[in-house]
Design a protein around this motif. Sequence first.
Motif, PDB file in Angstrom:
ATOM      1  N   TRP A   1       0.929  -1.401  -0.317  1.00  0.00           N
ATOM      2  CA  TRP A   1      -0.046   0.112  -0.223  1.00  0.00           C
ATOM      3  C   TRP A   1       0.842   1.180   0.073  1.00  0.00           C
TER       4      TRP A   1
ATOM      5  N   LEU B   1      -5.990   1.266   7.330  1.00  0.00           N
ATOM      6  CA  LEU B   1      -4.293   2.050   5.485  1.00  0.00           C
ATOM      7  C   LEU B   1      -5.001   3.437   5.173  1.00  0.00           C
ATOM      8  N   LYS B   2      -6.772   2.453   4.943  1.00  0.00           N
ATOM      9  CA  LYS B   2      -7.809   3.296   4.051  1.00  0.00           C
ATOM     10  C   LYS B   2      -7.343   4.219   4.955  1.00  0.00           C
TER      11      LYS B   2
ATOM     12  N   ASN C   1       4.741   6.839   0.960  1.00  0.00           N
ATOM     13  CA  ASN C   1       5.817   5.685   1.539  1.00  0.00           C
ATOM     14  C   ASN C   1       4.781   4.539   1.338  1.00  0.00           C
TER      15      ASN C   1
ATOM     16  N   ASP D   1       1.082   5.770   0.726  1.00  0.00           N
ATOM     17  CA  ASP D   1      -0.579   6.878   1.614  1.00  0.00           C
ATOM     18  C   ASP D   1       0.231   7.917   0.872  1.00  0.00           C
ATOM     19  N   ASP D   2      -0.298   9.424   1.063  1.00  0.00           N
ATOM     20  CA  ASP D   2      -0.087  10.012  -0.223  1.00  0.00           C
ATOM     21  C   ASP D   2       1.186  11.036  -0.111  1.00  0.00           C
ATOM     22  N   ARG D   3       2.112  10.223  -0.041  1.00  0.00           N
ATOM     23  CA  ARG D   3       3.405  10.520   0.518  1.00  0.00           C
ATOM     24  C   ARG D   3       4.407  10.001   0.272  1.00  0.00           C
TER      25      ARG D   3
ATOM     26  N   GLN E   1      -5.249   5.834   7.192  1.00  0.00           N
ATOM     27  CA  GLN E   1      -4.154   6.708   6.844  1.00  0.00           C
ATOM     28  C   GLN E   1      -3.762   7.300   5.460  1.00  0.00           C
ATOM     29  N   GLN E   2      -5.084   6.743   4.843  1.00  0.00           N
ATOM     30  CA  GLN E   2      -4.715   7.608   3.690  1.00  0.00           C
ATOM     31  C   GLN E   2      -4.297   6.818   2.088  1.00  0.00           C
ATOM     32  N   CYS E   3      -4.387   5.651   2.758  1.00  0.00           N
ATOM     33  CA  CYS E   3      -3.024   4.380   1.657  1.00  0.00           C
ATOM     34  C   CYS E   3      -4.245   3.891   0.580  1.00  0.00           C
ATOM     35  N   LYS E   4      -3.183   3.876  -0.491  1.00  0.00           N
ATOM     36  CA  LYS E   4      -4.268   3.029  -1.296  1.00  0.00           C
ATOM     37  C   LYS E   4      -3.378   2.034  -1.757  1.00  0.00           C
TER      38      LYS E   4
END
Length: 149
Positions: free
Chosen positions: A101, A140-141, A107, A103-105, A143-146
């Motif tokens: 997954w 995870l979602k 990672n 995140d928005d950065r 935490q803004q993860c895809k």
Amino acid sequence: MLTFEQKQKVIEEFPNLTKKEVSLKRLNYHLDESIYDKTVVVQHLHPNGNGFVYVGDLPQYEADSRGLYNIRMASEEELTQVIADSIRLLTTPYEPVEEVWVDDRDNELVLLEEQGAWNVYFDDQLEDSFGDREEATNYLKGQQCKKKE
């Protein structure tokens, strides 16, 4: 409902199962070829017709917290199928689920199924652990993860 004797007959059609008597006239049937520590396929088959088959977390069965499925009301076909599924489960190597997954950065976090737990790792460090996949993916979602494709 099958009788104790009828259930025994069905179970004993599987030549790779070994019968072992336990307390209160109950029977266990073991699978010596199991590739896991768990070897009991049929547990506590009782003269009253009650008993359990180990199904772990196979989704098609409603098992208790120990992974046991009650066969009290099972038909001959159902009993045959659940035993075959149990044997397949105990003789098939476990393939853990692993997902990456992001995140928005950008990672990367890894969601890994390990011995019934769903663990989230960041750089080889355990970040959190969950009881099921849905809890882990919701985390995870959140935490803004895809999921990485």
